[in-house]
Write a protein that holds these residues in place. Structure first.
Motif, PDB file in Angstrom:
ATOM      1  N   ASN A  46       0.824  -1.214   0.000  1.00 15.65           N
ATOM      2  CA  ASN A  46       0.000   0.000   0.000  1.00 15.65           C
ATOM      3  C   ASN A  46       0.855   1.260   0.000  1.00 15.65           C
ATOM      4  O   ASN A  46       0.552   2.241  -0.685  1.00 15.65           O
ATOM      5  CB  ASN A  46      -0.923   0.004   1.227  1.00 15.65           C
ATOM      6  CG  ASN A  46      -2.021  -1.041   1.115  1.00 15.65           C
ATOM      7  OD1 ASN A  46      -2.357  -1.476   0.018  1.00 15.65           O
ATOM      8  ND2 ASN A  46      -2.566  -1.454   2.256  1.00 15.65           N
ATOM      9  N   ILE A  47       1.935   1.224   0.814  1.00 14.40           N
ATOM     10  CA  ILE A  47       2.827   2.382   0.866  1.00 14.40           C
ATOM     11  C   ILE A  47       3.481   2.612  -0.496  1.00 14.40           C
ATOM     12  O   ILE A  47       3.539   3.738  -1.002  1.00 14.40           O
ATOM     13  CB  ILE A  47       3.890   2.192   1.959  1.00 14.40           C
ATOM     14  CG1 ILE A  47       3.240   2.237   3.341  1.00 14.40           C
ATOM     15  CG2 ILE A  47       4.980   3.263   1.853  1.00 14.40           C
ATOM     16  CD1 ILE A  47       4.179   1.857   4.475  1.00 14.40           C
ATOM     17  N   VAL A  48       3.985   1.516  -1.117  1.00 18.42           N
ATOM     18  CA  VAL A  48       4.624   1.622  -2.432  1.00 18.42           C
ATOM     19  C   VAL A  48       3.626   2.150  -3.458  1.00 18.42           C
ATOM     20  O   VAL A  48       3.954   3.009  -4.297  1.00 18.42           O
ATOM     21  CB  VAL A  48       5.188   0.254  -2.869  1.00 18.42           C
ATOM     22  CG1 VAL A  48       5.631   0.295  -4.332  1.00 18.42           C
ATOM     23  CG2 VAL A  48       6.344  -0.158  -1.969  1.00 18.42           C
ATOM     24  N   PHE A  49       2.377   1.638  -3.379  1.00 18.94           N
ATOM     25  CA  PHE A  49       1.358   2.083  -4.323  1.00 18.94           C
ATOM     26  C   PHE A  49       1.056   3.568  -4.148  1.00 18.94           C
ATOM     27  O   PHE A  49       0.910   4.307  -5.124  1.00 18.94           O
ATOM     28  CB  PHE A  49       0.089   1.254  -4.128  1.00 18.94           C
ATOM     29  CG  PHE A  49      -1.026   1.618  -5.070  1.00 18.94           C
ATOM     30  CD1 PHE A  49      -0.905   1.398  -6.432  1.00 18.94           C
ATOM     31  CD2 PHE A  49      -2.191   2.212  -4.597  1.00 18.94           C
ATOM     32  CE1 PHE A  49      -1.920   1.744  -7.309  1.00 18.94           C
ATOM     33  CE2 PHE A  49      -3.214   2.563  -5.458  1.00 18.94           C
ATOM     34  CZ  PHE A  49      -3.076   2.325  -6.823  1.00 18.94           C
ATOM     35  N   ILE A  50       0.967   4.013  -2.897  1.00 17.71           N
ATOM     36  CA  ILE A  50       0.704   5.429  -2.622  1.00 17.71           C
ATOM     37  C   ILE A  50       1.842   6.299  -3.140  1.00 17.71           C
ATOM     38  O   ILE A  50       1.616   7.345  -3.761  1.00 17.71           O
ATOM     39  CB  ILE A  50       0.480   5.659  -1.114  1.00 17.71           C
ATOM     40  CG1 ILE A  50      -0.839   5.020  -0.675  1.00 17.71           C
ATOM     41  CG2 ILE A  50       0.490   7.152  -0.782  1.00 17.71           C
ATOM     42  CD1 ILE A  50      -1.034   4.998   0.823  1.00 17.71           C
ATOM     43  N   LEU A  51       3.096   5.844  -2.904  1.00 19.45           N
ATOM     44  CA  LEU A  51       4.253   6.591  -3.411  1.00 19.45           C
ATOM     45  C   LEU A  51       4.239   6.634  -4.925  1.00 19.45           C
ATOM     46  O   LEU A  51       4.573   7.659  -5.537  1.00 19.45           O
ATOM     47  CB  LEU A  51       5.548   5.961  -2.899  1.00 19.45           C
ATOM     48  CG  LEU A  51       5.824   6.104  -1.393  1.00 19.45           C
ATOM     49  CD1 LEU A  51       7.082   5.319  -1.023  1.00 19.45           C
ATOM     50  CD2 LEU A  51       5.994   7.564  -1.010  1.00 19.45           C
ATOM     51  N   PHE A  52       3.838   5.509  -5.543  1.00 23.40           N
ATOM     52  CA  PHE A  52       3.737   5.456  -7.009  1.00 23.40           C
ATOM     53  C   PHE A  52       2.714   6.475  -7.508  1.00 23.40           C
ATOM     54  O   PHE A  52       2.964   7.216  -8.466  1.00 23.40           O
ATOM     55  CB  PHE A  52       3.347   4.035  -7.421  1.00 23.40           C
ATOM     56  CG  PHE A  52       3.076   3.873  -8.887  1.00 23.40           C
ATOM     57  CD1 PHE A  52       4.116   3.662  -9.783  1.00 23.40           C
ATOM     58  CD2 PHE A  52       1.774   3.920  -9.385  1.00 23.40           C
ATOM     59  CE1 PHE A  52       3.859   3.513 -11.142  1.00 23.40           C
ATOM     60  CE2 PHE A  52       1.513   3.777 -10.732  1.00 23.40           C
ATOM     61  CZ  PHE A  52       2.565   3.575 -11.621  1.00 23.40           C
ATOM     62  N   LEU A  53       1.545   6.494  -6.824  1.00 22.28           N
ATOM     63  CA  LEU A  53       0.520   7.456  -7.226  1.00 22.28           C
ATOM     64  C   LEU A  53       0.990   8.894  -7.046  1.00 22.28           C
ATOM     65  O   LEU A  53       0.744   9.755  -7.908  1.00 22.28           O
ATOM     66  CB  LEU A  53      -0.754   7.220  -6.402  1.00 22.28           C
ATOM     67  CG  LEU A  53      -1.597   5.992  -6.754  1.00 22.28           C
ATOM     68  CD1 LEU A  53      -2.807   5.905  -5.833  1.00 22.28           C
ATOM     69  CD2 LEU A  53      -2.057   6.048  -8.211  1.00 22.28           C
ATOM     70  N   LEU A  54       1.651   9.155  -5.929  1.00 16.35           N
ATOM     71  CA  LEU A  54       2.144  10.508  -5.684  1.00 16.35           C
ATOM     72  C   LEU A  54       3.155  10.928  -6.748  1.00 16.35           C
ATOM     73  O   LEU A  54       3.117  12.060  -7.250  1.00 16.35           O
ATOM     74  CB  LEU A  54       2.783  10.587  -4.294  1.00 16.35           C
ATOM     75  CG  LEU A  54       1.820  10.543  -3.100  1.00 16.35           C
ATOM     76  CD1 LEU A  54       2.608  10.489  -1.795  1.00 16.35           C
ATOM     77  CD2 LEU A  54       0.900  11.772  -3.110  1.00 16.35           C
ATOM     78  N   ARG A  55       4.067  10.014  -7.091  1.00 17.41           N
ATOM     79  CA  ARG A  55       5.104  10.327  -8.091  1.00 17.41           C
ATOM     80  C   ARG A  55       4.468  10.665  -9.434  1.00 17.41           C
ATOM     81  O   ARG A  55       4.776  11.684 -10.035  1.00 17.41           O
ATOM     82  CB  ARG A  55       6.057   9.137  -8.235  1.00 17.41           C
ATOM     83  CG  ARG A  55       7.005   9.236  -9.432  1.00 17.41           C
ATOM     84  CD  ARG A  55       7.901   8.011  -9.519  1.00 17.41           C
ATOM     85  NE  ARG A  55       8.581   7.930 -10.797  1.00 17.41           N
ATOM     86  CZ  ARG A  55       9.663   8.640 -11.126  1.00 17.41           C
ATOM     87  NH1 ARG A  55      10.167   9.470 -10.260  1.00 17.41           N
ATOM     88  NH2 ARG A  55      10.219   8.512 -12.316  1.00 17.41           N
ATOM     89  N   TRP A  56       3.537   9.809  -9.889  1.00 18.31           N
ATOM     90  CA  TRP A  56       2.960  10.040 -11.209  1.00 18.31           C
ATOM     91  C   TRP A  56       1.938  11.171 -11.193  1.00 18.31           C
ATOM     92  O   TRP A  56       1.743  11.847 -12.213  1.00 18.31           O
ATOM     93  CB  TRP A  56       2.356   8.748 -11.752  1.00 18.31           C
ATOM     94  CG  TRP A  56       3.439   7.851 -12.251  1.00 18.31           C
ATOM     95  CD1 TRP A  56       4.014   6.787 -11.618  1.00 18.31           C
ATOM     96  CD2 TRP A  56       4.155   8.000 -13.483  1.00 18.31           C
ATOM     97  NE1 TRP A  56       5.024   6.244 -12.376  1.00 18.31           N
ATOM     98  CE2 TRP A  56       5.137   6.966 -13.532  1.00 18.31           C
ATOM     99  CE3 TRP A  56       4.068   8.883 -14.553  1.00 18.31           C
ATOM    100  CZ2 TRP A  56       6.006   6.817 -14.600  1.00 18.31           C
ATOM    101  CZ3 TRP A  56       4.935   8.725 -15.631  1.00 18.31           C
ATOM    102  CH2 TRP A  56       5.889   7.706 -15.651  1.00 18.31           C
ATOM    103  N   SER A  57       1.315  11.405 -10.051  1.00 18.36           N
ATOM    104  CA  SER A  57       0.430  12.579  -9.945  1.00 18.36           C
ATOM    105  C   SER A  57       1.248  13.860 -10.069  1.00 18.36           C
ATOM    106  O   SER A  57       0.816  14.826 -10.704  1.00 18.36           O
ATOM    107  CB  SER A  57      -0.320  12.557  -8.608  1.00 18.36           C
ATOM    108  OG  SER A  57      -1.154  11.429  -8.522  1.00 18.36           O
TER     109      SER A  57
END
Length: 577
Positions: A46-57
């Motif tokens: 979940n943390i990795v996914f959130i970081l992924f979303l933040l990066r691409w956002s």
């Protein structure tokens, strides 16, 4: 059992009969650990996914901020179109046909560039016995006399920035005195060190540098630009922690900035330079700035059109955003700083503008120094120090170099110093008057001569040595080929299709001849098109010359891989004996 509710019901039932036995308790404990690990892994995912979303956002936000929705969609369309066309070019039948045509073009190029036929001597290994001085001198004379475009007669745009025969003799004398010198050993060659420092100081003075300004000499404009980009990248990393650097430049900026982007892994943002001014669009630059931006760029003037960007506007933007601003004056060199003293219009561009932090200036262009000389200047050592390379723990000793090269030819520095001293400010003001005067004569002819102004249009408002023009009615590349047949070597441009003339001292005496030939060639192209239309063949059916064929193909292809193959083949041809 405490905590047993964490186990799935089926597992509790399975082990309920054995909960009192050691084996059963161990099994239950193992399952609990397994479930805890699964839960932890889920949290990590979940943390990795959130970081992924933040990066691409974040990436998407700055993409939309910089290019807007329609601009981003346009970029996507171009990228998809380029990719699909690349796939098409790789299809078996298409690929073979394209490679055949590329090979034919390269063979034609090789026949043009590589001498052949009876009597051509090829040297592919050291002579078993060294030639005598007389033999070498004779061969040098033959090589110098090989058939070529006559730059000596002022027939070549740019390329040869000739300061006169007397200056060449002085440079040759300087070469002779410092042939073996190498600035990497300043204690062995103190005279070269002194001359190099004085060259930098003289150029800094010419560009109104403040107290504490510094610089280095380089091998040419490309290296000067590379060093400025490297310095900006390293400074941003050291002081702001930028690991994904980006820089913003006008689409007309010298392609050396793109080379720097490829070499140093700096993402490039290109800003359109639209008619009628053909200057970098400041609002577009402002929108593209983000936390990864390490450098803004302007040209004074740019190579394609000879237009000076809005350096004052860029300077204000750089100050407001606290970013370095590099001004590329490689082409303007010793012309643009002296425009006011030569009596011409002038736009501010140098260190007098607070936001300008670095400038590249070629001494081997309108400074008339030998080829292989340029400078990169910085407002302070706070910028220059980031381009240095220092290796304190090498087994060969402490190693330090100011730029890309290690050993450098001191003879070139001596030739540069001698050129600057011999010309002096008065000599450069006189040259500025002649060169800019020649450019304005060509510009006026294109704007005012009835035989030209209907078919040729000057691009923007050139102020320095380059005048560029396009045609709303003719294939401008046919004009370039027509001038080539008359012995002129002019520069073909693209996006938009155009030609430019970079006026040098050898061109000044033959400006009237150039204008006369341009009038006649334009009429020839018009007549050729009229004749083909009258015959029902259409102007587009005409056989194209080299320039028109190359740029016609290049401009029509969404994917430039074929052009890249041709360019690689051209570079390969340069090394064929």
């Amino acid at each position: 059992m405490p905590g047993s509710s964490r186990l799935p019901v089926s597992l509790r039932d399975t082990f309920s009969a054995h909960r009192g036995s050691p084996r059963g308790q161990l099994a239950v404990l193992n399952i609990e650990v397994l479930v805890a690990n699964v839960n932890n892994n889920n949290r990590l995912r979940n943390i990795v996914f959130i970081l992924f979303l933040l990066r691409w956002s974040r990436i998407l936000f700055y993409q939309l901020k910089g290019r807007g929705i329609f601009g981003s969609l346009s970029d996507l369309y171009v990228a998809v179109r380029r990719y699909l066309y690349g796939v098409f070019l790789r299809l078996p039948g298409v690929r073979d046909k394209v490679q055949t045509q590329v090979s034919e073009s390269l063979l034609k190029l090789e026949r043009k560039l590589v001498p052949s036929g009876p009597g051509i001597e090829r040297v592919t290994a050291l002579p078993s016995t060294g030639w005598s001085t007389e033999e070498v001198s004779k061969k040098l004379n033959e090589l110098a006399a090989m058939e070529h475009t006559r730059w000596e007669d002022g027939r070549v745009s740019g390329a040869v920035y000739h300061g006169g025969d007397d200056l060449i003799r002085l440079q040759t004398e300087a070469f002779g005195k410092f042939t073996v010198s190498n600035p990497i050993h300043p204690d062995v060659f103190p005279g070269v060190r002194k001359m190099e420092a004085e060259v930098v100081a003289m150029v800094l003075s010419l560009f109104s540098a403040p107290e504490g300004a510094v610089g280095v000499t380089t091998s040419g404009g490309t290296e000067s630009i590379l060093m400025a980009c490297l310095s900006a990248r390293n400074k941003a990393y050291a002081e702001r922690g930028v690991t994904s650097p980006e820089m913003i430049l006008p689409e007309t900026a010298h392609t050396a900035f793109r080379k720097a982007g490829e070499y140093f892994k700096i993402k490039i943002h290109l800003v359109p330079c639209k008619a009628p001014h053909y200057k970098a669009h400041l609002p577009s630059i402002s929108r593209l700035i983000n936390p990864n931006t390490v450098l803004l760029v302007g040209s004074a003037p740019n190579f394609p059109h000879g237009i000076i960007d809005d350096i004052s506007g860029l300077s204000k933007l750089a100050v407001r955003k606290r970013l370095p601003l590099h001004v590329d004056c490689c082409l303007g060199s010793f012309i643009i700083p002296l425009l006011p003293k030569a009596g011409f219009d002038f736009e501010p561009f140098d260190f007098r503008l607070k936001g300008v932090t670095s400038i590249s200036c070629d001494t081997h262009k309108y400074g008339f120094a030998p080829k292989g000389n340029s400078t990169v200047l910085y407002r302070s050592d706070a910028y220059r120090k980031y381009q240095y390379f220092i290796s304190p723990d090498w087994s060969g000793g402490v190693y330090a170099s100011p730029s890309i090269a290690g050993s450098r030819p001191g003879a070139l520095i001596a030739g540069c110093w001698a050129s600057l001293m011999a010309q002096g400010e008065n000599g450069y003001v006189d040259a500025c008057h002649k060169i800019v005067g020649g450019m304005k004569k060509i510009e006026s002819a294109i704007r005012e001569n009835p035989a030209l102004n209907g078919d040729l249009k000057v691009i923007g408002r050139p102020l320095v040595s380059v005048v560029a023009f396009h045609s709303p009615s003719l294939d401008i590349y046919d004009v370039a080929d027509g001038m080539g047949k008359r012995g002129w070597h002019l520069n073909a441009l693209q996006n938009p299709a155009a030609i430019h003339v970079a006026v040098t001292l050898p061109i000044v005496p033959v400006v009237d001849d150039l204008v006369r030939d341009l009038v006649e060639v334009v009429e020839e192209v018009k007549e050729s098109e009229r004749r083909r239309i009258a015959e029902g063949k259409g102007a587009k059916g005409a056989v194209k010359g080299d320039t028109a064929a190359l740029y016609g193909v290049a401009g029509s292809l969404p994917n430039k891989s074929v052009v890249v193959d041709l360019a690689k083949g051209f570079l390969d041809t340069l090394y064929k004996v």
